[in-house]
Structures are given as structure tokens and as C-alpha cells.
Design an enzyme around this catalytic site. Structure first.
Site, PDB file in Angstrom:
ATOM      1  N   CYS A 120     -34.936  20.659  -2.420  1.00 35.60           N
ATOM      2  CA  CYS A 120     -35.945  20.703  -3.238  1.00 35.60           C
ATOM      3  C   CYS A 120     -37.233  20.979  -2.028  1.00 35.60           C
ATOM      4  O   CYS A 120     -38.125  20.220  -1.788  1.00 35.60           O
ATOM      5  CB  CYS A 120     -36.307  19.289  -3.697  1.00 35.60           C
ATOM      6  SG  CYS A 120     -37.634  19.784  -4.982  1.00 35.60           S
ATOM      7  N   HIS A 155     -40.820  20.995   4.679  1.00 32.30           N
ATOM      8  CA  HIS A 155     -39.687  21.589   5.120  1.00 32.30           C
ATOM      9  C   HIS A 155     -39.752  22.780   6.011  1.00 32.30           C
ATOM     10  O   HIS A 155     -39.212  23.026   6.997  1.00 32.30           O
ATOM     11  CB  HIS A 155     -38.552  21.560   4.217  1.00 32.30           C
ATOM     12  CG  HIS A 155     -38.203  20.625   3.360  1.00 32.30           C
ATOM     13  ND1 HIS A 155     -38.839  20.000   2.240  1.00 32.30           N
ATOM     14  CD2 HIS A 155     -37.658  19.386   3.823  1.00 32.30           C
ATOM     15  CE1 HIS A 155     -38.330  19.014   1.961  1.00 32.30           C
ATOM     16  NE2 HIS A 155     -37.436  18.536   2.693  1.00 32.30           N
ATOM     17  N   SER A 169     -44.000  15.775  -0.643  1.00 29.59           N
ATOM     18  CA  SER A 169     -42.791  15.014  -0.802  1.00 29.59           C
ATOM     19  C   SER A 169     -42.065  15.734  -2.010  1.00 29.59           C
ATOM     20  O   SER A 169     -42.684  16.200  -2.964  1.00 29.59           O
ATOM     21  CB  SER A 169     -43.025  13.733  -1.084  1.00 29.59           C
ATOM     22  OG  SER A 169     -41.746  12.944  -1.473  1.00 29.59           O
TER      23      SER A 169
END
EC number: 6.3.2.1
Length: 284
Positions: free
Chosen positions: A31, A36, A183
Site C-alpha cells: 500500500c 515509501h 500512512s
């Protein structure tokens, strides 16, 4: 980009590269979002080869947590990785025997604070899976986001205690334009809850501003933060000021470093965030 689905496959792919190339590793549960991507960009700056793993680790979820509903978006994640220049993507179906693991790692002391109180066993699952991934990938460098600071501190201690030959680096939290820490669980938020959730970062920023201005009474900092949370109808699970290395409570800001930590449930999402209390401090 090459995709591997078993430990044997990724080991085979990386074996011939180890002698002449440096390997950076970014472990994820998928996800993927801009946070990231910042880890991947940093990894590409530091190493010749970048490996990303996508594995939703069941050992770090409690019985009433969101393992079954945790978002799984492999096709989109793989495209993001390929576009970002990732060299190898490791996506195992499982890392444990069918009968379950019989030998695992246990985190102590650092795991007993903050999220560890609400999520017993969570960090045992984290260190177990990260240890397995390190053994498989054998990276020179591993990168983790500072949003999960307690996790970062525990993994650094694991590497130190177990004499692992990997350098663990933290990368600054990536935030939405309004300050909310990125998040994977933000997608659980309704529009109303999303607007409320920004109070977490606002509360931390208010504490940082007071500390930077010279306020040393942590009670004053927390009162200001709690007022911001109350205005958004949010009650913190914890709101603490801690030493960023030991994670021990600080009673006054009479010495540096110090970091503020928060966790709160907003709608169906449990969100965490943290911030250094002096803007001039480097990450510890």
C-alpha cells in the site's frame, strides 16, 4: 525490475551482485505512498542496487487488529516501484512454516513503552520478520521511516545487539500538505475524520514551537497539545515526551535530545506520529 516470490529466488538473484555492488533494502507491507517513495529515492542515492519487499506480516498484528482488512495493492505497488527504479521486488506469500514459527525474537524494554503497551507482542513480530528479511536479502543498508520511530529505535537496537552487518537509516516523515503524516491507514479515514486527524500533527507542532521558544515544562507543552486535540474531539492514547534513543520519559526539557510522541484513534484508524522538539536537532 525483477520480482521474486520466494526466499530462494531473491537469494539467487542477488548472489552474483554482492561482491561488487552495495545493496539497499526498503522493507514494506505494501500500500505504498509518497513516504515509501522517499525511502526508495534515498536508497537509490546510497547504493547500487535497491531491493523493496512487500509482505503483510501476520506476527505483528494482534487478534483484534486489521490484518484481514489491511490494504493489499500489489499491482499498483509494483508499478510504483518499477517507475521509481527499484531493481528487485520481493513479494513472498509467507515467510513462516505452515505450522507457524517455533523460534522467534523478543523485543524488551524499548518495546514496553508507547505503542508496546497497546499492542502486546507487536514488536516481537516486527523484529522477527525484519531479522528474517535481513537474513534473506543481506543488505548493506536498510531504510525505515521516522514516523514509526519506536520501530526504528528497536530495529537499530536489534542490529546492535545481534551484531548484524547492516546499517539502519531513518528517513524523515513525509507529510500531506496540511501536516498529516502519510500512512497506509489514512485510507481508513472518512472525509470528516481526515479533517480531524490533522490535529495530531498540529498538536506536535505546537509542542515543538513552545520548546523552541524556550519552554522547558513538559506539562505546559502537553496542555497546549491536548487543547488542540480536544478541539478536534480526539483523545490521545498517549502523548509523551521521551528520549529518542532510550524511549524513557523526560520530565523536563533540561537536556537534549527530546522527541514528542502521539497515538490516537480517529474513526476506525489508529494513527501515530512524532516530532523532535528542537528543530535544529538532527535525527538521533
Amino acid at each position: 525490475m525483477r520480482i521474486a516470490h520466494t526466499p530462494a529466488e531473491i537469494r539467487r538473484q542477488l548472489k552474483s551482485l554482492r561482491a561488487s555492488k552495495t545493496i539497499a533494502f526498503v522493507p514494506t507491507m505494501g500500500c505504498l505512498h509518497a513516504g515509501h517513495m522517499s525511502l526508495i529515492r534515498k536508497a537509490k542515492q546510497l547504493a547500487d542496487i535497491v531491493v523493496v519487499s512487500i509482505y503483510v506480516n501476520p506476527l505483528q498484528f494482534g487478534p483484534n487488529e486489521d490484518l484481514d482488512n489491511y490494504p493489499r495493492t500489489f499491482d499498483a505497488d509494483a508499478k510504483l516501484c518499477a517507475d521509481a527504479g527499484v531493481d528487485f521486488l520481493f513479494n513472498p506469500a509467507t515467510l513462516y512454516p505452515a505450522s507457524g514459527p517455533k523460534i522467534t525474537l523478543k523485543a524488551t524494554q524499548l518495546s514496553e513503552h508507547l505503542c508496546g503497551k497497546a499492542r502486546p507482542g507487536h514488536f516481537d513480530g516486527v523484529v522477527t520478520v525484519v531479522n528474517i528479511l535481513f537474513n534473506i536479502v543481506q543488505p548493506d543498508i536498510a531504510l525505515f521511516g521516522e514516523k514509526d520511530w519506536q520501530q526504528l529505535a528497536i530495529i537499530r537496537r536489534m542490529v546492535s545487539d545481534l551484531q548484524m552487518a547492516v546499517e539502519v537509516l531513518g528517513v524523515e516523515t513525509v507529510r500531506e500538505p496540511d501536516g498529516l503524516a502519510m500512512s497506509s491507514r489514512n485510507r481508513y479515514l472518512s472525509e470528516t475524520d481526515r479533517n480531524r486527524a490533522v490535529a495530531l500533527s498540529k498538536a506536535l507542532r505546537a509542542m515543538q514551537q513552545l520548546a523552541t521558544a524556550g519552554e522547558s515544562d513538559i506539562g505546559v507543552l502537553k496542555d497546549r497539545a491536548n487543547a488542540i486535540l480536544a478541539a478536534a474531539d480526539i483523545s490521545a492514547e498517549y502523548l509523551d515526551v521521551r528520549n529518542p534513543n532510550s524511549l524513557k520519559n523526560k520530565n523536563r526539557l533540561n537536556s537534549r535530545p527530546a522527541r514528542a510522541f502521539i497515538a490516537a484513534r480517529v474513526g476506525s484508524a489508529r494513527l501515530i506520529d512524532n516530532i523532535p522538539l528542537h528543530q535544529t536537532e538532527e535525527s538521533q
